[in-house]
Design a protein around this motif. Structure first.
Motif, PDB file in Angstrom:
ATOM      1  N   ALA A   1       0.830  -1.210   0.000  1.00  0.00           N
ATOM      2  CA  ALA A   1       0.000   0.000   0.000  1.00  0.00           C
ATOM      3  C   ALA A   1       0.865   1.261   0.000  1.00  0.00           C
ATOM      4  O   ALA A   1       0.538   2.234  -0.679  1.00  0.00           O
ATOM      5  N   ASN A   2       1.964   1.258   0.740  1.00  0.00           N
ATOM      6  CA  ASN A   2       2.843   2.431   0.800  1.00  0.00           C
ATOM      7  C   ASN A   2       3.623   2.640  -0.489  1.00  0.00           C
ATOM      8  O   ASN A   2       4.177   3.718  -0.710  1.00  0.00           O
ATOM      9  N   PHE A   3       3.700   1.620  -1.316  1.00  0.00           N
ATOM     10  CA  PHE A   3       4.473   1.708  -2.559  1.00  0.00           C
ATOM     11  C   PHE A   3       3.588   1.530  -3.797  1.00  0.00           C
ATOM     12  O   PHE A   3       4.067   1.224  -4.870  1.00  0.00           O
ATOM     13  N   ARG A   4       2.294   1.773  -3.630  1.00  0.00           N
ATOM     14  CA  ARG A   4       1.355   1.590  -4.745  1.00  0.00           C
ATOM     15  C   ARG A   4       1.460   2.712  -5.780  1.00  0.00           C
ATOM     16  O   ARG A   4       1.315   2.474  -6.967  1.00  0.00           O
ATOM     17  N   THR A   5       1.729   3.935  -5.312  1.00  0.00           N
ATOM     18  CA  THR A   5       1.811   5.080  -6.228  1.00  0.00           C
ATOM     19  C   THR A   5       3.001   5.959  -5.843  1.00  0.00           C
ATOM     20  O   THR A   5       3.510   5.875  -4.720  1.00  0.00           O
ATOM     21  N   ILE A   6       3.408   6.806  -6.760  1.00  0.00           N
ATOM     22  CA  ILE A   6       4.487   7.758  -6.482  1.00  0.00           C
ATOM     23  C   ILE A   6       4.078   8.686  -5.344  1.00  0.00           C
ATOM     24  O   ILE A   6       4.878   8.977  -4.451  1.00  0.00           O
ATOM     25  N   ALA A   7       2.823   9.126  -5.344  1.00  0.00           N
ATOM     26  CA  ALA A   7       2.346  10.031  -4.298  1.00  0.00           C
ATOM     27  C   ALA A   7       2.420   9.379  -2.918  1.00  0.00           C
ATOM     28  O   ALA A   7       2.817  10.016  -1.939  1.00  0.00           O
ATOM     29  N   ARG A   8       2.060   8.105  -2.827  1.00  0.00           N
ATOM     30  CA  ARG A   8       2.125   7.416  -1.529  1.00  0.00           C
ATOM     31  C   ARG A   8       3.563   7.250  -1.053  1.00  0.00           C
ATOM     32  O   ARG A   8       3.850   7.377   0.132  1.00  0.00           O
TER      33      ARG A   8
END
Length: 79
Positions: free
Chosen positions: A60-67
């Motif tokens: 979950a913490n690495f799902r998107t650049i924003a996260r």
């Protein structure tokens, strides 16, 4: 966020994916594999001179650049 984007682009380029990735785009849908995500976690630690706690090493913490960017900000605040 630019440094995180550069790390993601580098990993995608190794998979021959050469297209822009939005800050909120799911990185696995963009072309990263689970192994790429592990490599991304390690690259983030190196690039930002951070130790990401095991509890924060989640998909979950690495799902998107924003996260990823938010995680880095939180870790820096708590350092």
């Amino acid at each position: 966020m630019d440094r995180v984007t550069a790390l993601v682009r580098e990993l995608l380029a190794k998979r021959s994916v050469n297209r822009p990735v939005g800050n909120d785009e799911d990185l696995t849908e963009a072309g990263l594999t689970s192994l790429d995500l592990v490599n991304l976690m390690l690259a983030v630690e190196t690039e930002f001179d951070l130790k990401i706690p095991d509890r924060d090493m989640t998909p979950a913490n690495f799902r998107t650049i924003a996260r990823i960017d938010r995680l880095i900000g939180t870790l820096r605040e708590n350092a």
